[in-house]
Design a protein around this motif. Structure first.
Motif, mmCIF file in Angstrom:
data_model
loop_
_atom_site.group_PDB
_atom_site.id
_atom_site.type_symbol
_atom_site.label_atom_id
_atom_site.label_comp_id
_atom_site.label_asym_id
_atom_site.label_seq_id
_atom_site.Cartn_x
_atom_site.Cartn_y
_atom_site.Cartn_z
ATOM 1 N N ARG A 57 0.894 -0.684 0.279
ATOM 2 C CA ARG A 57 0.249 -0.013 -0.118
ATOM 3 C C ARG A 57 0.869 1.223 0.080
ATOM 4 O O ARG A 57 0.469 2.397 -0.809
ATOM 5 C CB ARG A 57 -0.941 -0.070 1.530
ATOM 6 N N ASP A 61 0.750 4.173 -2.953
ATOM 7 C CA ASP A 61 0.134 5.507 -3.537
ATOM 8 C C ASP A 61 1.326 5.848 -3.281
ATOM 9 O O ASP A 61 0.593 6.902 -4.068
ATOM 10 C CB ASP A 61 -0.271 5.643 -1.554
ATOM 11 N N SER A 92 -2.959 -4.589 -0.274
ATOM 12 C CA SER A 92 -3.758 -4.089 0.981
ATOM 13 C C SER A 92 -4.774 -4.372 1.527
ATOM 14 O O SER A 92 -5.663 -5.005 0.507
ATOM 15 C CB SER A 92 -3.270 -2.913 0.998
ATOM 16 N N MET A 95 -7.204 -1.035 2.133
ATOM 17 C CA MET A 95 -7.297 -0.230 0.935
ATOM 18 C C MET A 95 -8.962 -0.923 0.577
ATOM 19 O O MET A 95 -8.960 -1.718 0.285
ATOM 20 C CB MET A 95 -5.981 -0.834 -0.191
#
Length: 193
Positions: A57, A61, A92, A95
């Motif tokens: 994650r 990002d 993830s 998310m």
């Protein structure tokens, strides 16, 4: 006829003292070395490589926040195009959705999903950054190759990709190459692969 299992490759920048992020979680130091013709040619060749990109994650990002932007186009248009069109998988548990083009979100069973991807894919699978994923996958024997770009900087602290690993994982040097800007790429095969 079954397809040949694809390689799972870890590709990461590391400092001379072995960190892939500094003590604040920053990775910008990895891009602070001077450009050189041989380094630029290496990056240009990488921009043409095909593969499935895998992220945790945090790295997702960072990548999704940069590569689709106009700034990425200015910095490296070929790499931006490749990153944006490539098939991507983000692992993830937190998310809800992955909005970057061609990205699939996986919430469970990291090792099982990677094994499945290796069997079903027609492309190699590349993990960028994502130290948590690397430290979880390294002991499973699923990682076939480690490509580490040694950046000529000492950070004095940070995180390694291998935090929490309890047993030794032997490697065999496959190749190495030094660049005129001081970067060195080290390619290791996991022993027994």
């Amino acid at each position: 006829m079954a397809t040949k299992p694809r390689k799972l490759i870890v590709f990461n920048n590391v400092s001379l003292d072995g960190y892939f992020v500094d003590s604040k979680g920053d990775m910008s130091w990895a891009h602070s070395t001077a450009k050189s013709d041989d380094w630029n040619a290496y990056n240009a060749a990488n921009a043409k490589a095909e593969g499935i990109l895998v992220f945790g994650r945090i790295t997702y990002d960072l990548m999704a926040g940069f590569w689709p932007t106009p700034m990425a186009q200015q910095v490296d248009a070929a790499m931006a195009a490749q990153m944006n069109r490539s098939q991507k998988v983000v692992f993830s548990k937190t998310m809800d959705k992955a909005s970057w083009n061609n990205t699939r979100l996986v919430k469970t069973d990291l090792a099982g999903e990677m094994q499945k991807m290796k069997q079903e894919s027609d492309k190699d699978i590349l993990i960028f950054g994502s130290g948590t994923l690397v430290s979880q996958l390294a002991p499973t024997g699923l990682v076939d190759e480690y490509q580490l770009i040694m950046i000529p900087v000492i950070l004095g602290g940070g995180r390694t990709m291998f935090e929490g690993i309890k047993e030794k994982i032997p490697m065999t040097l496959k190749s190495s190459r030094a660049f005129s800007n001081g970067n060195v790429i080290l390619c290791y095969d996991a022993v027994g692969k």
